[in-house]
Design a protein around this motif. Sequence first.
Motif, PDB file in Angstrom:
ATOM      1  N   VAL A  64      39.636  38.162  47.927  1.00 14.63           N
ATOM      2  CA  VAL A  64      40.059  38.558  49.271  1.00 14.63           C
ATOM      3  C   VAL A  64      41.360  37.791  49.551  1.00 14.63           C
ATOM      4  CG1 VAL A  64      38.634  36.818  50.434  1.00 14.63           C
ATOM      5  CG2 VAL A  64      39.386  38.820  51.684  1.00 14.63           C
ATOM      6  N   ASP A  65      42.366  38.521  50.014  1.00 17.26           N
ATOM      7  CA  ASP A  65      43.677  37.942  50.306  1.00 17.26           C
ATOM      8  C   ASP A  65      44.074  38.287  51.730  1.00 17.26           C
ATOM      9  OD1 ASP A  65      44.482  36.827  47.713  1.00 17.26           O
ATOM     10  OD2 ASP A  65      44.367  38.911  47.048  1.00 17.26           O
ATOM     11  N   SER A  66      44.410  37.270  52.503  1.00 19.67           N
ATOM     12  CA  SER A  66      44.813  37.515  53.896  1.00 19.67           C
ATOM     13  C   SER A  66      46.169  38.203  53.980  1.00 19.67           C
ATOM     14  CB  SER A  66      44.870  36.197  54.659  1.00 19.67           C
ATOM     15  OG  SER A  66      45.909  35.377  54.147  1.00 19.67           O
ATOM     16  N   ASN A  67      46.967  38.113  52.921  1.00 19.24           N
ATOM     17  CA  ASN A  67      48.333  38.619  52.977  1.00 19.24           C
ATOM     18  C   ASN A  67      48.557  39.910  52.201  1.00 19.24           C
ATOM     19  OD1 ASN A  67      47.846  36.975  50.673  1.00 19.24           O
ATOM     20  ND2 ASN A  67      50.023  36.898  50.265  1.00 19.24           N
ATOM     21  N   ILE A  68      47.494  40.561  51.725  1.00 21.53           N
ATOM     22  CA  ILE A  68      47.630  41.835  51.015  1.00 21.53           C
ATOM     23  C   ILE A  68      46.683  42.840  51.654  1.00 21.53           C
ATOM     24  CG2 ILE A  68      47.361  43.024  48.814  1.00 21.53           C
ATOM     25  CD1 ILE A  68      47.866  40.358  47.420  1.00 21.53           C
TER      26      ILE A  68
END
Length: 111
Positions: A64-68
């Motif tokens: 999980v990526d906050s920026n993608i």
Amino acid sequence: MMRIELDWRCWALGFYWDWDLIGVDLGPLDIHWRFPDKRFERLCRSATLARWVFRDKLEIRLDVDSNIWRVGYIMAAPWDHGLYLGPLNLQIEYGLVDKIEWRNRTWQRST
């Protein structure tokens, strides 16, 4: 500085940001803007939710990526594939898995 690229390995819709850029994916068309400073650094966080390794060759990770924030498929290299659904992505990598560098990662800054 704005840059437009055509990448036939990328079939995704969405947006992303990194320490010094903001980008938009429209199928194989990638549009991104670079900034001279690292203004988005504190917004870049990622975590691995699950990891599977098969015969020390195939690694599958649920990240999980906050920026993608994408929907679609991206092939970063012939041995590195990603399936994206919002901030979740399934990374499929083939080759020698680096066991030494792997650590039980928690929510951390992207590198």
